[in-house]
Design an enzyme around this catalytic site. Structure first.
Site, PDB file in Angstrom:
ATOM      1  N   GLN A 157      -0.219  -6.564   1.549  1.00  0.00           N
ATOM      2  CA  GLN A 157      -0.473  -7.836   0.856  1.00  0.00           C
ATOM      3  C   GLN A 157       0.799  -8.451   0.286  1.00  0.00           C
ATOM      4  OE1 GLN A 157      -2.914  -5.561  -2.090  1.00  0.00           O
ATOM      5  NE2 GLN A 157      -2.030  -6.979  -3.559  1.00  0.00           N
ATOM      6  N   HIS A 172      -7.902  -3.416  -8.990  1.00  0.00           N
ATOM      7  CA  HIS A 172      -7.423  -3.390  -7.617  1.00  0.00           C
ATOM      8  C   HIS A 172      -8.601  -3.166  -6.676  1.00  0.00           C
ATOM      9  CE1 HIS A 172      -4.494  -3.137  -4.491  1.00  0.00           C
ATOM     10  NE2 HIS A 172      -4.549  -1.843  -4.322  1.00  0.00           N
TER      11      HIS A 172
END
Ligand SMILES: *[C@@H]1O[C@H](CO)[C@@H](O)[C@H](O)[C@H]1NC(C)=O
Ligand SMILES: *[C@@H]1O[C@H](CO)[C@@H](O)[C@H](O)[C@H]1NC(C)=O
Length: 342
Positions: A141, A284
């Site tokens: 990411q 997360h």
């Protein structure tokens, strides 16, 4: 009923480590190097450039503290997992956590959704969806807080492969750019369940190749988004705080899970079964793609795919202890699990 928690996600600095040596190889190669030489080599490896000498001195001090922490942790007899000098090695834990801006909202609804794996009888003792061809290679990411998109896409890639036999790498960027009306915020956080809702409404998601990852939020490419490669019929939440229920789901497909990934040991995790310390401040989104039992010490674990590239953890994966005393599971892994249906 997704609880409205947004996982902005711990971002990664750009990974220049393709084909680079492992952390272990790096420390083997540098047994006698001074810490500042080590830091210079680390900077070169990760392409880190500081704005001036002063910043380099400050970062060197943090790097040194981290290396000392990692080495002392690795000497500790009671830790079954190892830490490594990875690309987060010049960040304090406070800075690492700050990348992970947690946003909490009250629950939308307390009604329980249906759970189709409630009465599954046949749960295999071990599962690794990679071996079944249902998991794409680990992605990265980078510096965008869109773990929610990577988590949702990974579990969708899994169910699509299980239903169609085709493993197709799907587009996180489409979610980052186009899923903006349902409570998701691109690089500033989102929820896997919102992503599943968007995908259903949009009648699918296009491929990674057709809508490649950029690492920043842009305007929605509607022509790419109008070309879906796979779709889902919806999603279900796994009953919260129940690792047995989570096991039943993961036995049947890859599952999106939220965890607290803010601790130092998570920051530097390199190998072994992770046993904490961590809290339950979910920040997360990742994907549970299996479970098993460690051959060395018999510890039960969840096999979790992260989105920080292959330089972190076990080639981008972490094995996290399964069946702890607390119902939330280690790092809250059993609190907010969900999966797409197809
Ligand atoms: C939108 O995606 C298509 C691929 O479907 C691509 O050819 C086009 O260049 C993209 N447009 C923009 C503005 O990026
Ligand atoms: C946990 O989930 C399993 C499977 O759905 C269920 O049989 C069990 O009753 C649940 N336990 C609790 C404490 O809710």
């Amino acid at each position: 009923m997704a609880s409205m928690i947004k996982f902005q996600c711990i971002c990664l600095a750009v990974l220049f480590a393709l084909g680079a040596m492992t952390n272990q190889a790096m420390s083997r190669r540098l047994p006698d190097a001074s810490i500042s030489e080590k830091h210079k080599q680390w900077m070169a490896r990760y392409g880190r450039v500081y704005k001036d000498q002063e910043e380099e001195r400050q970062r060197l001090k943090i790097f040194k503290d981290n290396v000392e922490y990692i080495e002392s942790s690795n000497r500790a007899a009671n830790k079954p997992y190892k830490l490594g000098v990875n690309e987060f090695a010049d960040l304090t834990n406070e800075e690492f956590k700050l990348r992970n801006k947690f946003k909490s909202h009250s629950r939308l609804s307390t009604t329980r959704s249906s759970f189709k794996y409630e009465n599954v009888a046949d749960v295999p003792p071990i599962m690794d969806w990679r071996m079944e061809g249902a998991v794409t290679p680990v992605k990265n990411q980078e510096q965008c807080g869109c773990c929610w998109a990577f988590s949702a896409v990974a579990s969708m890639e899994g169910i699509v492969q299980l239903k169609t036999g085709n493993l197709i790498s799907l587009s996180e960027q489409e979610l980052v750019d186009c899923d903006t009306n349902g409570g998701d915020h691109g690089c500033n956080g989102g929820l896997m369940d919102n992503a599943f809702k968007f995908i259903k409404q949009n009648q699918g998601l296009t491929t990674e190749a057709n809508y490649p990852y950029q690492g920043t939020q842009g305007s929605c490419n509607t022509s790419a988004a109008a070309n879906p490669a796979a779709t889902i019929t919806g999603y279900e939440d796994v009953p919260a705080n129940n690792e047995t229920a989570l096991l039943m789901a993961v036995a049947n497909q890859p599952v999106s899970v939220a965890i607290d990934a803010g601790g130092s040991d998570f920051q530097f995790y390199s190998s072994g079964v992770f046993t904490g310390a961590c809290g339950t401040n979910l920040d997360h989104g990742v994907t549970a793609v299996g479970y098993g039992v460690d051959i060395n010490d018999g510890t039960n674990y969840w096999l979790v795919k992260n989105s920080w590239g292959t330089g972190w953890g076990e080639e981008g994966y972490i094995r996290m202890q399964r069946y702890i005393d607390a119902p939330e599971g280690l790092c809250g892994i059993a609190m907010e699990a969900s999966y797409p249906t197809a």
